[in-house]
Scaffold this active site. Structure first.
Site, PDB file in Angstrom:
ATOM      1  N   HIS A 346      61.502  50.586   3.170  1.00  0.00           N
ATOM      2  CA  HIS A 346      62.573  49.688   4.221  1.00  0.00           C
ATOM      3  C   HIS A 346      61.620  49.233   5.225  1.00  0.00           C
ATOM      4  O   HIS A 346      62.438  48.475   5.932  1.00  0.00           O
ATOM      5  CB  HIS A 346      63.686  50.870   4.484  1.00  0.00           C
ATOM      6  CG  HIS A 346      63.239  51.952   5.256  1.00  0.00           C
ATOM      7  ND1 HIS A 346      62.881  53.283   5.242  1.00  0.00           N
ATOM      8  CD2 HIS A 346      63.094  51.859   6.684  1.00  0.00           C
ATOM      9  CE1 HIS A 346      62.604  53.855   6.202  1.00  0.00           C
ATOM     10  NE2 HIS A 346      62.723  53.035   7.201  1.00  0.00           N
ATOM     11  N   ASP A 400      62.384  54.815  -1.842  1.00  0.00           N
ATOM     12  CA  ASP A 400      61.908  54.279  -0.472  1.00  0.00           C
ATOM     13  C   ASP A 400      60.382  54.469  -0.415  1.00  0.00           C
ATOM     14  O   ASP A 400      59.830  55.406   0.579  1.00  0.00           O
ATOM     15  CB  ASP A 400      62.505  55.200   0.658  1.00  0.00           C
ATOM     16  CG  ASP A 400      62.369  54.319   2.078  1.00  0.00           C
ATOM     17  OD1 ASP A 400      61.998  53.131   1.926  1.00  0.00           O
ATOM     18  OD2 ASP A 400      62.818  54.804   2.939  1.00  0.00           O
ATOM     19  N   SER A 499      59.528  56.062  10.962  1.00  0.00           N
ATOM     20  CA  SER A 499      59.761  55.628   9.456  1.00  0.00           C
ATOM     21  C   SER A 499      58.342  55.115   9.060  1.00  0.00           C
ATOM     22  O   SER A 499      57.616  54.405   9.457  1.00  0.00           O
ATOM     23  CB  SER A 499      60.661  54.483   9.328  1.00  0.00           C
ATOM     24  OG  SER A 499      61.974  54.822   9.571  1.00  0.00           O
TER      25      SER A 499
END
Length: 855
Positions: A346, A400, A499
């Site tokens: 992502h 992911d 992230s």
């Protein structure tokens, strides 16, 4: 110890030993400049220092309040060569800064004959160059008889019974210029005791170097204990095990082969870690194995802890490029090899999470701990290919994970290392209750992007506990085997910006990547990450087969449970179209600004790292002199004008200095986003010089170009050289000259001017009128440069200043070297006479040959 000179220049002079928070001990001769005593305000001291050229976080600098020399010090014979320096304020002790113990007890020399002393310093090496790093050697103490008989004429003058002793080997390992004032330390139980001070050694009359097959004379500190006590009454005699120790508990008799005593592993490692002051070897900054920290560090993320440079050398930062050219921090990444980093899928989408980013809209920085302030060890790399998992779901974050193939290779060093990848049992149930480390620049507790990289620990929890904490969220976003949860639910949590970063687990002596930060529960009202929730991590162990198939990673070694180290990839600019360069260097000439940024608005800090200054050493005064520019074209080679490296009567070329900004200061300061950034130049000794064989000092038409080889490679970015077929300068480029000018002012900063090419035929005709014949085969070009930085003067640049241009490629701009300044009319007010530059591309065949033959 450093000496201060006029115009703000300072030079390293001698070593010192810390005795207390206010006193350091050195040799008396170190407090003189030639035959004159230096006042206290001309001397300062640095402690916690291991590298003379690179600033270290734990280094501290102190002014000197008083110099207390022995009153009977004799400058001719070095008798009573001892001095105390009282500092202007107190030293604060740390893990890097501690006092030495003073000798106490029996001071008879016979008690320490054949014992080994340890000597450290930055003395000139075998190339007669000042080394960057602190070195150490072992030296056996010899009897007065052996010392005197080795050279009676010398030691009869400089040896004083009871006051001095001799130590050393006849094997090339010895003290040198610059080691003076440093201590000779002996191990006593668990403590180190100061016994001697480096005073003097025998000089070879023909080379003016210290003679390798001679002993060094040390001032015997044991003799001067009462003098020290009277001059500095607050100095304690430090004791070990409640009583002072007078003799070591082990013996050494062989200088070339040392047998280390038994003891703990830590004690053995301390003794084994020896680097000879001369003829020593230093470990290369490479990744011999994965997941190892190469720096000494202290042990994100909201409510986490600030990290230090080198704490997490495999963690890097991903930046997104916007359409307007702005570069914004986005996510964390983890280094797997020189060519591949891993992150969350992502992170490779735009802010909406719906549109995939192209590779040229992403760049990576490694070796970075501060997002706002540039660090000298940071490397920036463009992305060649983004490899997302084919089944990634941008709604649920399933699969992911993504791999980024870099456009250029990462260079490993103490701040940049690869992580180990997981191998073996992949069941996450085996990890429950274990602690993992996470790092990142995610929003802090005030929901602001922090400046510094932060770290925190999180505990891995079972899937059941994770889902039960919030079924509506985790039943949708966690996937058995593919993900796991971790956290403390105590306010320390992952936030936006963390992230893509890794979750690292310590396995034996190595660190292993087990998870990638994927997603967390958001607070519906605040739109912040909920403080009392767990975080979902992509389980890297599940995806090992996918990683290996996509990144062609090969096993190098296994550790404990079997995490693997990775094999380096490779890349080159040799076939990259418009950005191909002569020496096929992948990361040459990187422009730190977006393409098409006007040169005149760019800052200087880290913008032109290939710019260097050549240093000569005056063999009579041992003072360094700045002579000419040189330009780094390869990690080990520079180009310069031929006359810049010709032998001089009293001076010889010694070194080059990189990453300097003001020639008249040792440390330079920049204001970056309201913060002060400090930087210090890097000095590297010169190994050899190659002058073009057709160069003739009496003929201007001869090739005025030379190649310098460094004593060891640098990690500094070199400038690009045009390919062999590009011997003419491009007609469509804007040219800039950078460097230092000749004026004699208190400040001498880097200067930059635009250069305009002029007709070479007209230029040649004008100089012919001055009886100067210019080479007409393409070896020279002529140009004029603006004086907008210095309208009150027509001062010129020091010789060999680089004349360069930017070539914009598919990713970033790269700087190419066009020419180097050679000479101009002796009267620079004659505006009709342009400056003459050596066309570097004209000599590309010769440069290529010299580099390839000697690299």
């Amino acid at each position: 110890m450093y000496h201060k000179y006029r115009l703000g220049r300072t030079d390293y002079a001698c070593g010192v030993t810390i005795l207390t928070e206010r006193f350091v001990l050195t040799a008396a001769h170190c407090t003189y400049e030639r035959w004159k005593k230096l006042p206290a305000d001309r001397v300062f001291v640095k402690v916690g220092l291991s590298n003379l050229d690179s600033p270290e976080d734990h280094m501290r600098q102190f002014d000197v309040d008083k110099i207390k020399r022995h009153k009977q010090y004799n400058m001719d014979t070095f008798e009573n060569d001892i001095a105390l320096l009282k500092l202007s304020w107190e030293i604060t002790y740390t893990n890097y800064i501690q006092p030495a113990c003073l000798w106490q007890g029996d001071s008879e020399l016979s008690k320490i004959i054949s014992k080994i002393g340890f000597v450290v310093g930055w003395g000139l090496d075998e190339g007669y160059s000042l080394p960057k790093d602190l070195s150490e050697t072992t030296m056996p103490i010899v009897s007065r008889k052996n010392c005197m008989e080795s050279d009676k004429r010398h030691y009869n003058k400089y040896y004083f019974k009871s006051k001095t002793f001799c130590a050393g080997c006849y094997n090339g390992s010895h003290t040198s210029h610059g080691d003076s004032g440093g201590g000779l330390y002996m191990r006593m139980g668990s403590s180190w005791v100061l016994r001697g001070i480096v005073s003097n050694a025998k000089i070879n009359a023909s080379t003016l170097k210290i003679q390798a097959d001679s002993y060094t004379i040390f001032t015997d500190v044991a003799y001067y204990l009462n003098w020290i006590k009277t001059k500095a009454p607050d100095i304690p005699y430090l004791a070990v095990d409640t009583k002072l120790i007078t003799e070591t508990d082990f013996d050494y008799g062989n200088c070339s082969k040392v047998t280390y005593p038994s003891g703990t592993q830590q004690e053995r490692e301390e003794l084994v870690n020896l680097a000879y002051i001369l003829n020593g070897s230093q470990s290369a900054e490479t990744a011999e194995s994965c997941g190892e920290k190469k720096t000494v560090v202290q042990q994100l993320i909201a409510n986490g802890y600030k990290t230090f440079a080198g704490s997490w050398p495999w963690h890097g930062a991903m930046f997104h490029r916007n359409k307007d050219g702005a570069v914004l921090y986005a996510c964390g990444v983890t280094i797997m090899t020189e060519q591949f980093v891993i992150t969350a899928a992502h992170c490779t989408f735009d802010a909406s999470g719906e549109n995939k980013l192209l590779a040229d809209h992403v760049l990576i920085k490694v070796g970075i701990t501060n997002l706002d302030s540039p660090e000298r060890h940071v490397q920036q790399h463009d992305v060649d290919v983004i490899i997302r998992h084919e089944d990634y779901n941008n709604i649920t974050f399933e699969n992911d994970i993504a791999i980024l193939k870099l456009y250029s290779e990462i260079t490993y060093n103490s701040y940049i290392q690869p992580i180990c990848l997981w191998q073996g049992d992949t069941q996450s149930s085996k990890l429950i209750s274990q602690i993992g480390y996470i790092v990142g620049w995610g929003m802090n507790e005030d929901y602001r992007m922090p400046q510094h990289l932060n770290e925190a620990t999180v505990q891995i929890v079972s899937r059941r506990e994770c889902i039960e904490s919030d079924r509506s969220h985790f039943s949708k976003f966690s996937f058995e085997s593919k993900t796991f949860c971790a956290g403390h639910r105590n306010g320390t949590q992952i936030t936006q910006g963390d992230s893509g970063g890794g979750l690292f687990i310590r396995v034996g002596l190595n660190w292993v990547l087990r998870g990638i930060v994927s997603n967390a529960l958001l607070d519906d009202e605040l739109l912040h990450v909920s403080e009392d929730s767990y975080v979902v991590f992509t389980d890297v162990a599940f995806y090992m087969s996918w990683i290996i198939s996509k990144a062609t990673i090969m096993t190098r070694s296994t550790i404990d449970i079997g995490p693997i180290a990775v094999h380096p990839g490779s890349t080159s600019l040799a076939s990259s179209g418009s950005q191909a360069n002569l020496l096929e260097i992948a990361n040459c000439g990187k422009d730190t600004y977006p393409s098409e940024t006007p040169e005149e608005v760019k800052g200087y800090l880290n913008q032109y790292p290939w710019l260097a200054i050549i240093e000569y050493i005056n063999m009579k005064t041992l003072v360094l002199e700045d002579v000419c520019h040189a330009v780094l074209i390869h990690p080990s080679f520079l180009v310069t004008d031929a006359h810049c490296v010709l032998k001089k009567q009293l001076s010889v070329i010694r070194s080059v200095r990189l990453n300097d900004y003001d020639l008249n200061t040792v440390t330079d300061f920049f204001q970056i986003y309201g913060e002060t950034v400090q930087t210090t130049a890097t000095r590297i000794p010169v190994s050899s010089v190659f002058i073009h064989p057709d160069y003739d000092t009496l003929k201007f038409e001869s090739p005025s170009i030379a190649v310098i080889k460094l004593y060891k490679p640098t990690t500094t970015t070199p400038i690009c050289l045009a390919p062999r077929d590009a011997t003419d300068l491009p007609k469509d480029k804007k040219f800039t000259i950078i460097g230092w000018k000749r004026y004699n002012r208190s400040k001498k900063p880097i200067t930059r001017n635009k250069v305009q090419l002029v007709s070479f035929a007209e230029c040649r005709r004008k100089y012919a009128g001055e009886k100067i014949v210019l080479d007409s085969t393409g070896g020279y070009v002529c140009g004029t440069f603006s004086r907008d930085d210095d309208s009150s003067s027509c001062s010129r640049y020091l010789t060999s200043a680089p004349f360069q241009y930017v070539k914009n490629g598919p990713f970033e701009g790269r700087y190419f070297l066009a020419a180097i300044s050679s000479f101009g009319h002796k009267n620079c007010s004659f505006a009709e006479f342009p400056d003459v530059f050596t066309n570097v591309a004209h000599y590309s065949d010769w440069i290529y040959e010299k580099v390839k033959q000697n690299e």
